[in-house]
Structures are given as C-alpha cells and as structure tokens.
Design a protein around this motif. Structure first.
Motif, mmCIF file in Angstrom:
data_model
loop_
_atom_site.group_PDB
_atom_site.id
_atom_site.type_symbol
_atom_site.label_atom_id
_atom_site.label_comp_id
_atom_site.label_asym_id
_atom_site.label_seq_id
_atom_site.Cartn_x
_atom_site.Cartn_y
_atom_site.Cartn_z
ATOM 1 N N THR A 15 40.390 35.908 38.872
ATOM 2 C CA THR A 15 39.547 35.932 37.679
ATOM 3 C C THR A 15 38.330 35.032 37.842
ATOM 4 O O THR A 15 37.267 35.335 37.308
ATOM 5 C CB THR A 15 40.342 35.539 36.417
ATOM 6 N N LYS A 19 34.578 36.178 36.991
ATOM 7 C CA LYS A 19 33.759 35.424 36.033
ATOM 8 C C LYS A 19 32.492 34.875 36.681
ATOM 9 O O LYS A 19 31.454 34.831 36.038
ATOM 10 C CB LYS A 19 34.579 34.293 35.415
ATOM 11 N N SER A 83 25.554 46.179 31.247
ATOM 12 C CA SER A 83 26.893 46.640 30.865
ATOM 13 C C SER A 83 27.934 46.293 31.930
ATOM 14 O O SER A 83 29.099 46.058 31.604
ATOM 15 C CB SER A 83 26.900 48.136 30.560
ATOM 16 N N GLU A 86 29.029 42.828 31.120
ATOM 17 C CA GLU A 86 29.961 42.812 29.990
ATOM 18 C C GLU A 86 31.330 43.359 30.391
ATOM 19 O O GLU A 86 32.362 42.805 30.003
ATOM 20 C CB GLU A 86 29.378 43.615 28.830
ATOM 21 N N ALA A 87 31.341 44.433 31.178
ATOM 22 C CA ALA A 87 32.611 45.035 31.600
ATOM 23 C C ALA A 87 33.401 44.083 32.495
ATOM 24 O O ALA A 87 34.627 43.989 32.385
ATOM 25 C CB ALA A 87 32.353 46.357 32.316
ATOM 26 N N ALA A 89 33.281 40.804 32.471
ATOM 27 C CA ALA A 89 33.813 39.735 31.620
ATOM 28 C C ALA A 89 35.056 40.231 30.880
ATOM 29 O O ALA A 89 36.073 39.526 30.806
ATOM 30 C CB ALA A 89 32.745 39.255 30.643
ATOM 31 N N ASP A 90 34.980 41.454 30.344
ATOM 32 C CA ASP A 90 36.141 42.044 29.665
ATOM 33 C C ASP A 90 37.303 42.234 30.638
ATOM 34 O O ASP A 90 38.461 41.985 30.295
ATOM 35 C CB ASP A 90 35.782 43.386 29.024
ATOM 36 N N SER A 92 37.974 40.529 33.344
ATOM 37 C CA SER A 92 38.542 39.221 33.640
ATOM 38 C C SER A 92 39.460 38.765 32.512
ATOM 39 O O SER A 92 40.582 38.327 32.753
ATOM 40 C CB SER A 92 37.421 38.202 33.846
ATOM 41 N N ASP A 93 38.987 38.897 31.279
ATOM 42 C CA ASP A 93 39.806 38.499 30.131
ATOM 43 C C ASP A 93 41.074 39.338 30.062
ATOM 44 O O ASP A 93 42.161 38.820 29.812
ATOM 45 C CB ASP A 93 39.018 38.638 28.828
ATOM 46 N N GLY A 94 40.950 40.631 30.298
ATOM 47 C CA GLY A 94 42.105 41.528 30.268
ATOM 48 C C GLY A 94 43.094 41.208 31.369
ATOM 49 O O GLY A 94 44.307 41.290 31.177
ATOM 50 N N ASP A 97 45.032 38.144 30.312
ATOM 51 C CA ASP A 97 45.993 38.529 29.279
ATOM 52 C C ASP A 97 47.170 39.283 29.893
ATOM 53 O O ASP A 97 48.320 39.055 29.522
ATOM 54 C CB ASP A 97 45.323 39.399 28.208
#
Length: 122
Positions: A15, A19, A83, A86-87, A89-90, A92-94, A97
């Motif tokens: 991650t 990031k 985009s 943004e994708a 970053a999403d 990485s967060d996903g 999680d």
C-alpha cells in the motif's frame, strides 16, 4: 508468479507503493493541463503563427480542422491522469480494509475447554 520460483505469494501489493505513486498521476495531470492551457491560449493569441509560406499553410490547413479534437483529446488525458490518482488512492484504502477483514477472519480463536485439540482420544 509464473517464473518457476513459487514464493507462496499470489499478490505482493504494498500500500505504501500505491500511496506514493498515486500523487505522481495527479501532478502529471496538472502539468499536462497547464501545457494544454498554454498551447491553446498562446496559439489563439497569435492567430496563425505558422506563417504564410508553403509549409506554414500546409501545417495550418492540417492543424486548424483538428484543433478542437486535439484540445479535447488532451483534456481527456488530463481527466484520465487525475482519475488514475483517485482510483489508486481508493485501491490502496480498499486493500488495507481487505487485509484487515481477512486478518480478522483468520485470528486464532482459543477453543473452549473440551473442544478441539483432540489429545489422545480413546
């Protein structure tokens, strides 16, 4: 994977790498946007800077009909780069999680007295 050296890993997603890479796409999108704005405003301000000679006319005849399409395509690239940022970053967060969810599923639960760990069943 596929190199004959099975490390036991299917995916090796870090991650921190995602990031740290994501902002590069945002920054390059901004740079491309600035370049596009400079190109459009400069050429619009200069009129037909390619000149009136044979080569200038040939360039102008080829460029002018495509100018709006070129500007639109470059604008689409800008949006694409933003985009991707943004994708990522999403993503990485996903991924974080998902790792936490999986870790929670496989936590070792202590068996209650008399359950599991069949030591010498008779």
């Amino acid at each position: 994977m596929g190199d004959g050296k099975d490390s036991g890993r299917v995916l090796d997603i870090k991650t921190a790498d995602i990031k740290s890479t994501a902002p590069v796409f945002h920054e390059q999108g901004k740079n491309l946007s600035t370049a596009l704005t400079t190109l459009v405003t400069t050429l619009d301000g200069l009129g037909a800077p390619w000149g009136d000679d044979e080569q200038g006319k040939a360039f102008g005849d080829a460029y002018r009909p495509q100018q709006k399409a070129i500007e639109k395509a470059a604008g689409t690239l800008v949006l694409g780069l933003i985009s991707i940022h943004e994708a990522m970053a999403d993503l990485s967060d996903g991924h974080v999680d998902n790792d936490e969810l999986i870790a929670g599923m496989f936590k070792k639960a202590r068996p209650a007295d008399g359950e599991g760990n069949d030591k010498g069943a008779k």
